[in-house]
Design an enzyme around this catalytic site. Structure first.
Site, PDB file in Angstrom:
ATOM      1  N   SER A  12       0.898  -1.192  -0.041  1.00 34.25           N
ATOM      2  CA  SER A  12       0.070  -0.059   0.079  1.00 34.25           C
ATOM      3  C   SER A  12       0.980   1.168  -0.175  1.00 34.25           C
ATOM      4  O   SER A  12       0.549   2.164  -0.524  1.00 34.25           O
ATOM      5  CB  SER A  12      -0.832   0.003   1.106  1.00 34.25           C
ATOM      6  OG  SER A  12      -1.652  -1.398   1.400  1.00 34.25           O
TER       7      SER A  12
ATOM      8  N   ASP B 205       2.401  -7.868  10.417  1.00 34.17           N
ATOM      9  CA  ASP B 205       3.727  -8.901  10.088  1.00 34.17           C
ATOM     10  C   ASP B 205       5.031  -8.292  10.689  1.00 34.17           C
ATOM     11  O   ASP B 205       5.944  -8.922  10.806  1.00 34.17           O
ATOM     12  CB  ASP B 205       3.847  -8.733   8.523  1.00 34.17           C
ATOM     13  CG  ASP B 205       2.635  -9.778   7.904  1.00 34.17           C
ATOM     14  OD1 ASP B 205       1.800 -10.140   8.662  1.00 34.17           O
ATOM     15  OD2 ASP B 205       2.147  -9.469   6.712  1.00 34.17           O
TER      16      ASP B 205
HETATM   17  O1  F6P Z   1      -0.180  -9.048   5.805  1.00 35.43           O
HETATM   18  C1  F6P Z   1      -0.993  -9.401   6.582  1.00 35.43           C
HETATM   19  C2  F6P Z   1      -1.427 -10.750   6.544  1.00 35.43           C
HETATM   20  O2  F6P Z   1      -2.335 -11.231   7.607  1.00 35.43           O
HETATM   21  C3  F6P Z   1      -0.326 -11.810   6.608  1.00 35.43           C
HETATM   22  O3  F6P Z   1       0.266 -12.176   7.652  1.00 35.43           O
HETATM   23  C4  F6P Z   1      -1.026 -12.969   5.649  1.00 35.43           C
HETATM   24  O4  F6P Z   1      -0.022 -13.651   5.019  1.00 35.43           O
HETATM   25  C5  F6P Z   1      -2.022 -12.277   4.849  1.00 35.43           C
HETATM   26  O5  F6P Z   1      -2.243 -10.970   5.369  1.00 35.43           O
HETATM   27  C6  F6P Z   1      -3.434 -12.896   4.559  1.00 35.43           C
HETATM   28  O6  F6P Z   1      -3.772 -12.169   3.806  1.00 35.43           O
HETATM   29  P1  F6P Z   1      -5.528 -12.326   3.564  1.00 35.43           P
HETATM   30  O7  F6P Z   1      -6.422 -11.920   4.653  1.00 35.43           O
HETATM   31  O8  F6P Z   1      -5.675 -11.980   2.146  1.00 35.43           O
HETATM   32  O9  F6P Z   1      -5.996 -14.164   3.547  1.00 35.43           O
END
Ligand code: F6P
Length: 363
Positions: free
Chosen positions: A107, A152
């Site tokens: 972003s 993260d």
């Molecule tokens: O970037 C945050 C996060 O929660 C990561 O830890 C994970 O890999 C990803 O997003 C999961 O994404 P989504 O919510 O699109 O499944």
């Protein structure tokens, strides 16, 4: 009479609401008109009801809520030029000259690109008759400030991203709960935690849960990890431990860069030790739920500082990120952080693990 817009983008994280609240209230306090843009970059492209003028009370009662009350999205349209043109027009038509983007790596990189292309986008909008000469002059500069919202903790340039502390608390609670049942049945539990390509959550969760072994992307295990893991579990049992906990980061890899999954780890444990073994994948519970006190304060501090940075910005200033460094809110050039974060990805792709860890610069 400046216009500020705030939006959240990418994966939500706990503490984003505190940041939104602080941007709105500090923005109003310094005399700006403040807008929410709902649903991230998608809302910016779509315009219409996605732009809502904020008031002092519109951010009351949100600081304790998880997620983001103004919605978030991962938007493909904004990545292309036509999407950026639509977004620019929507900002200009509302007199918005300042943006606060709250999101992760992708972003913030998107915000940097937008700013880089801004003059060019204005020219095209003028040529197409979408904006007037006066609007072009008024909007010749777009000030952008980024806040890093992500569980993260994978963004270089800040000690902690907004949401990481809350996610860690959630993981700790889950590990504690798992440990109780593991103890009762003398089991081995393998827990997968989020973090994408960053092992911060896994590493710190390993510490706080007394894990026997942790798999993280930045430091792949030695090639004979099957043997080491088996010995480790057997020696823990020999010392009288009734349970074992193994934490696997979702981005864990081996020395060749191949993914290490919980199923693979389970097979090794069972083959090497014959232990009764279960897998728990924590998933999105790590991202939802109430933000910790730390994230409420972090979001508030970062949001307030973002508005001050916008008010003090000069036309020649590059977009900045509000970072936490030694418990101080500091302004760091956005591009510097993005480039360093990209260098981590490159170092990992080249299997230069020491370089990747050094570049992350996190404990
Ligand atoms: O970037 C945050 C996060 O929660 C990561 O830890 C994970 O890999 C990803 O997003 C999961 O994404 P989504 O919510 O699109 O499944």
């Amino acid at each position: 009479d400046q216009g500020i817009a705030v939006f959240t983008s990418g994966g939500d994280s706990q503490g984003m609401n505190a940041a939104v609240r602080a941007v709105v209230r500090m923005g109003l306090y310094v005399g700006c008109r403040v807008y929410f843009i709902k649903e991230g970059y998608q809302g910016m492209c779509d315009g219409g009801d996605n732009f809502v003028e904020a008031s002092w009370v519109s951010v009351s009662g949100i600081i304790h809520k998880g997620g983001t009350v103004i919605g978030s999205a991962r938007c493909m349209e904004f990545r292309e030029r036509p999407g950026k043109l639509k977004a620019a027009k929507n900002l200009i038509k509302r007199g918005i000259t300042n943006l606060v983007v709250i999101g992760g790596d992708g972003s913030l990189t998107g915000a940097h690109m937008f700013r880089t292309m801004w003059a060019d986008l204005l020219e095209e909008l003028l040529k197409n008759g979408d904006i007037s000469e006066a609007e072009k002059t008024k909007h010749s500069h777009l000030n952008i400030v980024g806040l890093v919202g992500s569980i993260d903790n994978d963004f270089c340039g800040t000690d902690m991203t907004i949401g990481t502390d809350s996610a860690l608390h959630r993981i700790m609670e889950c590990c504690d709960a798992i440990s109780a049942t593991a103890y009762s049945h003398q089991r081995c539990f393998i827990m997968e935690v989020m973090g994408r390509h960053c092992g911060y959550l896994a590493l710190v969760a390993g510490l706080t849960s007394e894990a026997d072994y942790v798999f993280i992307p930045e430091n792949p295990p030695p090639t004979n990890w099957h043997e080491i893991l088996g010995d480790r579990i057997k020696s823990a049992r020999a010392m009288g431990h009734r349970l074992n906990v193994i934490i696997v980061a979702e981005g864990a890899i081996d020395q060749d860069g191949n993914a290490i999954s919980c199923e693979m780890v389970k097979k090794v444990v069972v083959d090497e030790t014959g232990m009764d073994t279960r897998i728990t994948i924590l998933g999105h519970v790590q991202r939802g739920g109430a933000p910790s006190g730390f994230d409420r304060v972090l979001g508030s501090r970062m949001g307030a500082e973002a508005v001050l940075a916008l008010m003090e910005a000069t036309p020649s200033d590059e977009p900045c990120v509000i970072s936490l460094a030694g418990n101080q809110a500091v302004r760091v050039p956005l591009m510097q952080c993005v480039l360093r974060t990209q260098a981590v990805t490159k170092a990992m792709a080249e299997k230069n693990w020491a370089e990747a860890c050094a570049l992350r610069g996190k404990s």
